[in-house]
Design an enzyme around this catalytic site. Structure first.
Site, PDB file in Angstrom:
ATOM      1  N   PRO A   1       2.508  -0.266  -4.966  1.00  0.00           N
ATOM      2  CA  PRO A   1       1.129   0.025  -5.341  1.00  0.00           C
ATOM      3  C   PRO A   1       0.678   1.456  -5.105  1.00  0.00           C
ATOM      4  CG  PRO A   1       1.193  -1.244  -3.303  1.00  0.00           C
ATOM      5  CD  PRO A   1       2.591  -0.893  -3.645  1.00  0.00           C
ATOM      6  N   GLU A   2       0.367   2.130  -6.172  1.00  0.00           N
ATOM      7  CA  GLU A   2      -0.418   3.348  -6.104  1.00  0.00           C
ATOM      8  C   GLU A   2      -1.732   3.009  -6.795  1.00  0.00           C
ATOM      9  OE1 GLU A   2       1.695   7.024  -7.076  1.00  0.00           O
ATOM     10  OE2 GLU A   2       3.591   6.088  -6.584  1.00  0.00           O
TER      11      GLU A   2
ATOM     12  N   HIS B   1       7.919 -14.361   3.084  1.00  0.00           N
ATOM     13  CA  HIS B   1       7.080 -13.228   3.450  1.00  0.00           C
ATOM     14  C   HIS B   1       5.600 -13.472   3.160  1.00  0.00           C
ATOM     15  CE1 HIS B   1      10.828 -11.236   4.130  1.00  0.00           C
ATOM     16  NE2 HIS B   1      11.180 -11.396   2.871  1.00  0.00           N
TER      17      HIS B   1
ATOM     18  N   ARG C   1       7.705  -5.825   3.905  1.00  0.00           N
ATOM     19  CA  ARG C   1       7.932  -4.862   4.989  1.00  0.00           C
ATOM     20  C   ARG C   1       6.808  -4.789   6.013  1.00  0.00           C
ATOM     21  NH1 ARG C   1       9.984   0.355   1.789  1.00  0.00           N
ATOM     22  NH2 ARG C   1      10.160   1.261   3.841  1.00  0.00           N
TER      23      ARG C   1
ATOM     24  N   ARG D   1      -4.190  28.050   0.333  1.00  0.00           N
ATOM     25  CA  ARG D   1      -3.338  27.131   1.098  1.00  0.00           C
ATOM     26  C   ARG D   1      -1.865  27.449   0.873  1.00  0.00           C
ATOM     27  NH1 ARG D   1      -6.173  22.230   3.161  1.00  0.00           N
ATOM     28  NH2 ARG D   1      -8.293  22.444   2.412  1.00  0.00           N
TER      29      ARG D   1
END
Length: 289
Positions: A2-3, A106, A125, A168
């Site tokens: 997921p993004e 899971h 995870r 930066r």
DNA sequence: AGGCATGTTACAGG
DNA sequence: ACCTGTAACATGCC
């Protein structure tokens, strides 16, 4: 998986399924996620309902008819399975793993609703989390208070990014991955954005010119919007709402394509893979300067 | 067997 | 105080 686009797709499908249903029971199979689930707080859900679901960056915010919100992050492998008991078969709200039987171990948290539906939070995870945050203290929450603008909002524009990058020393890959600069991008989409913008991931942001900064903005919005429209593309096994298997299409131009020929017309170069700050970066040496 | 994986953050050092 | 990079978290897959 997921993004931002995947989380947005999850949000949209969940709000079509579970809003305004009374929560009957919650069971915790394994509460040791990134943060240990607070059992007392989760029991507060009983008899309550979710009245709205929002997304901020990669976080899901489940608003309750109570003085707190449920804050969820999917981490690397978090997913929701929506199950329709009446039809006695699984019906997924957004994506469905081919090996669900194997994956079932899971299942970490199960929400039971009054109409015999259930929602499962599954996370291989256990990098994801489920937290409860008081409404009054929501904006100062540690996970949300330092987030930069949403990439699809107007606040994320050329002038903002030019100002942010000015002076930066950091490289552009890490800068775009930094949630304080812009929130919701991850490794996959940053690789794609830099490929379509023709920018080498190692370039220092202070050296980017106006055209390059503008290309980053334009391509970010284009790629994210397109991916949301396609139902979230950084997922392996996609099933549509009725549980029918969808065609899996590899939609990425560079991510995961080490050694393949660059997709730009007339470019015959192979895609390179390098490591930047411990993360894989795929790019074309010829097209990304 | 060893390396790799989509995310976040605590921490060390400059 | 700011900026940067690294390691750690847990588990499965190639």
């Amino acid at each position: 998986m997921p993004e931002l686009p995947e989380v947005e797709v999850v949000k949209r499908s969940l709000e079509r399924k579970i809003l305004h249903l009374a929560i009957k029971k919650v069971t915790i199979n394994d509460g040791n996620l990134r943060y240990k689930i607070n059992k007392k707080e989760i029991l507060n859900l009983i008899g309550r309902k979710f009245i709205e679901i929002k997304r901020r960056s990669k976080f899901l915010i489940f608003k309750l008819n109570k003085d707190f919100h449920m804050l969820v992050h999917l981490g690397m492998t978090g997913k929701f399975f929506y199950i329709d008991r009446k039809k006695k078969k699984f019906k997924t709200s957004f994506y469905y793993d081919l090996n669900y039987k194997k994956d079932q171990k899971h299942d970490r948290v199960i929400f039971y609703f009054s109409n015999d539906q259930k929602l499962i939070y599954n996370d291989i995870r256990k990098f994801g989390f489920i937290k409860f945050v008081k409404k009054k203290k929501f904006l100062e929450n540690i996970h949300l208070r330092n987030l930069g603008p949403e990439p699809l909002e107007k606040k994320y524009n050329f002038l903002y990014l030019k100002k942010y990058m000015n002076g930066r020393k950091r490289n552009v890959k890490n800068t775009l991955m930094d949630q304080r600069c812009v929130s919701g991008l991850g490794n996959i989409y940053v690789n794609e954005i830099l490929f379509f913008s023709g920018i080498n991931p190692k370039r220092k942001v202070k050296n980017l010119n106006d055209s390059e900064i503008s290309r980053i903005i334009k391509n970010t919005k284009k790629i994210l919007k397109n991916s949301i429209k396609l139902g979230g593309s950084s997922i392996k096994d996609f099933y549509s709402d009725d549980g029918k298997k969808g065609e899996f299409q590899q939609l990425f131009a560079v991510y995961g394509r080490k050694g393949e020929i660059c997709s730009n017309t007339d470019c015959k170069k192979k895609i390179s893979k390098i490591v930047i700050s411990n993360r894989a970066s795929f790019y074309c040496r010829r097209c990304q300067k």
